[in-house]
Each structure stands twice: as C-alpha cells, then as structure tokens.
Write an enzyme that holds these catalytic residues in place. Structure first.
Site, short mmCIF file in Angstrom:
data_model
loop_
_atom_site.label_atom_id
_atom_site.label_comp_id
_atom_site.label_asym_id
_atom_site.label_seq_id
_atom_site.Cartn_x
_atom_site.Cartn_y
_atom_site.Cartn_z
CG HIS A 90 0.33 2.93 -8.54
ND1 HIS A 90 0.18 2.56 -7.42
CD2 HIS A 90 1.48 3.76 -8.80
CE1 HIS A 90 0.95 2.88 -6.66
NE2 HIS A 90 2.01 3.57 -7.23
CG ASP A 119 4.18 4.41 -3.64
OD1 ASP A 119 3.76 4.88 -4.75
OD2 ASP A 119 4.88 3.61 -3.39
CD GLU A 153 4.22 1.17 -9.34
OE1 GLU A 153 5.44 1.60 -9.76
OE2 GLU A 153 3.86 1.07 -8.24
CD GLU A 154 3.34 -0.05 -4.93
OE1 GLU A 154 4.56 -0.50 -5.06
OE2 GLU A 154 3.24 1.16 -4.82
CD GLU A 178 4.96 5.98 -8.20
OE1 GLU A 178 5.02 5.95 -6.92
OE2 GLU A 178 4.57 4.76 -9.02
CG HIS A 361 6.41 0.51 -0.30
ND1 HIS A 361 6.98 -0.31 -0.84
CD2 HIS A 361 5.51 1.10 -1.29
CE1 HIS A 361 6.60 0.25 -2.66
NE2 HIS A 361 5.89 1.09 -2.31
#
Length: 396
Positions: A90, A119, A153-154, A178, A361
């Site tokens: 993604h 990510d 995706e998130e 990932e 994140h």
C-alpha cells in the site's frame, strides 16, 4: 536450494547492492509524496508518479478510482510458468495531509527518516527492486504476477478489500511488503482486528433534587467496561482496549447515555467468535435497573493464521535467506495488514518482507537503508524458488 539458484542469489544481491543509490532516489521521491489516507487529491497525484514506475517493470497497469479513497493500482504481468502470485504494497500513510512538507525525507547515517519511510514506502521500493533484479536477469518463471498498490490500507482497506480478495482467490501464494521487524524478522501470523461500540441508555434526572429518579448510564457502562476488561487473555493473545467517547453532559444531571469504543485483537477466528458472544452478553446484562446496553460493530480484519502451506512457504524463504548468507526468523504480531484478508481465504501468505525499519506511525519512524538490497533479493529468490516448486502447495 540447488547450485544454480545459489549462484543466482549471489548475482542478484550484487546487482541490487550496486543499484542501491537509484533505489534511495526513488524512496526519497516516494516519501516526499503526500499520501495521507484521507487526502484523495494528493493520493491521486501520487498515483500518477507511481503508475509509470510499475509500468517500467513490465506490468500492464489498471487504475481503479474511488470517490472516497485514492486510486488502487493493479499491475499484471504474464510469464512462462504455472504459479499465480499476488504481491501487496500500500502507498497510503497514517500521517496528516501536508506532513511530507513539514518533515521531508532525510538520511542520518545508515537510516532514512520521513512519513511512511518504512510503513510502507520502503516496502514498495523493496518490491520494485526485487522485480527490477528479476527483470534484469530475464526471469519469467511465474504464470502470472499481480501487484496491488492501494491507498487505503491504513483505514482498513475500505475500498480495496473487495479487489484484494478477488485477486487472492486466483492466487497460489501471496507476499506482503509491510516493513521487516527491527531485527529483520518477517511476519507469519497477525491477529485479527475487531471494533465495537457499546452504547448504554439510562434515564436523566436532577442530580441534586431527585437522583433516585434517574438511572446512570455512566455507572452501568463502567460496570460493563470492567467486565469487558476481564476478557483480556494475554497468554493466548486475546486483548481488548476500551475508551469512553461519551459519558453525560453536566455533572448536575444523571447521565442518560454513555458510549465506549472497544478495540479487540483476536489470535484466531474461533477466539474472535467467542469474544463477540461474550461482549454481547455483557452489553445486554442488566447491570443497573433502568439502563440497557447495545453492542454494534464486528471484525474488520480476520486473523492471519498460519497453515501448512504458509509454513512450507516460510521454509522456502528460509532457504532463500541461507543462499543470501543470513538466517531468517519469523514473528507473530498484533497489527493487521492486507495479508489478513488473503490468509483468511486459505492462500499461503508471507508478510513483513519489506526493508527493515521501526518506529512505525510516529515521527521517529526509520528505515535501515542498507537492508533494501538484501530484502529485495530475499523477495526475488522466494519468488523464484516458490514458482519452481509445487510441493508447498500440497501441504495441508
């Protein structure tokens, strides 16, 4: 792994190491593209740069537009083999719109930093490098390669899930890019993710004049939260986390409504079904006369559980790693990915194959840049060996 495959692995790693400066250049450009999950115009613009990168690797690229999320790019290539392979990476990030302008790509020693650098923009570049290496060697030992770059995706793949599942049903195996774990492990199982809202209705009353005429939704909710918390089972990996999103409006009024949101991580589908039943019983329990509870929600991502086929695929990846000169370890994690959707359909999946990073994140997210060639070679050789063998697909 036979001698010719070992030679191929050595040559691939050499070529990919030499190609690292070009990979870093693509990573910098990709990180500096604004791809916040909710910034649809920015995602659309970013997809216009990503699309030709995929096309240059020999893929026919389809664009799937959405009114609510960024475009899904699907690349397809046909080979001379039998196996149908799905590759997922993604391009959206969890960060707010404009974050790359405030905090652009930067390198400090062996690490690169920036929003989504690990990510999973590092994963995208790792995939592109693996495909570049195989293209350079003229390898076409697959039947069909399908690459999906989605932009949601998130946010639970709200627009792309149906497409991912449709492609997965035709796949023999799936690799997910990932990021690799901080010590280089790949992911072979993930917990499922469920979200619930627990709403309790009570009866309002004046807290000073006639509190006995009311029924506190907050008190009833508090009792239900404690009951839900007691369902945590750290030994099996079943975990629940509850936040209160609403609980009354004024301290001099007995609250007539209270709301809690519950995040549940489930190690297996069976445990998920069990905990949902127990949460419904908690919601419906008569904890306080005059109140009633309602539970809404469900499983957003099914658990990614290992199977005989996925364990056999892991052994192929370990063979590839040994040919590249390192030992490959695997872990189970509580975070979900699009691999959950694929694994739930019975397709063997390996996840966490992207370059190694950490701090996901967060503003401290980083990528170990020099792991890009190694991980790209791992992905490439896993593809080569899995497409050469049929035995792992016959595992139970």
């Amino acid at each position: 792994m036979n001698e010719s495959a070992t030679v191929m692995a050595t040559n691939l790693l050499r070529d990919l190491t030499t190609h690292l400066p070009a990979a870093i250049g693509r990573l910098e450009r990709l990180v500096n593209l604004d791809t916040s999950s909710y910034a649809v115009p920015a995602l659309t613009e970013a997809s216009r740069w990503i699309e030709p990168q995929l096309a240059a690797l020999g893929f026919r690229v389809e664009r799937h537009e959405s009114a609510t999320t960024g475009p899904v790019l699907v690349g397809r290539a046909s080979g001379r083999g039998r196996h149908r392979v799905l590759l997922l990476a993604h391009y959206d990030t969890v960060f707010e719109p404009g974050e790359p302008s405030r905090r652009p790509f930067r390198s400090e020693g062996p690490r690169a930093y920036g929003p989504g650098v690990a990510d999973m923009k590092g994963g995208i570049v790792t995939l592109w490098e693996a495909l570049w290496g195989l293209q350079r060697m003229g390898w076409h030992g697959y039947g069909a390669l399908t690459v999906i770059h989605n932009a949601d995706e998130e946010i639970s793949s709200i627009a792309s899930r149906t497409l991912i599942e449709a492609e997965a049903r035709d796949a023999d195996f799936c690799l997910v890019l990932e990021p690799g774990r901080p010590h280089g492990e790949i992911v072979t199982a993930r917990k499922g993710i469920a979200h619930f809202r627990l709403t309790v209705k009570g009866k309002a009353a004046h807290a000073g004049v006639a509190p006995q005429d009311g029924a506190s939704a907050v008190v009833a909710l508090a009792r239900k939260i404690l009951a839900a918390h007691a369902l945590n089972d750290y030994a099996t990996g079943l975990t629940l986390n509850t936040i209160v999103s609403k609980g009354g409006a004024r301290s001099n009024v007995v609250p007539d409504e209270a709301v809690a949101d519950i995040d549940v991580r489930i190690p297996t589908l069976v445990s998920g079904e069990e905990v949902i039943g127990r949460l419904r019983a908690i919601a419906e329990a008569d904890d306080l006369p005059g109140t009633r509870g309602v539970l809404t929600g469900g499983i957003d991502r099914p658990p990614f559980e290992p199977t005989g086929k996925s364990v056999a695929l892991l052994e192929i990846a370990r063979d590839a790693a040994r040919a590249l000169g390192f030992t490959l370890r695997n872990v189970v994690t509580g975070g979900g990915s699009d691999g959950n959707f694929v694994a739930a359909l019975g397709v063997p999946v390996l996840d966490g194959l992207g370059a190694v990073g950490g701090g996901y994140h967060s503003p401290d997210e980083y990528l170990e840049v020099e792991t890009i060639p190694q991980r790209a070679a791992l992905v490439a050789m896993t593809l080569v060996e899995a497409c050469r063998r049929d035995d792992f697909l016959r595992a139970p």
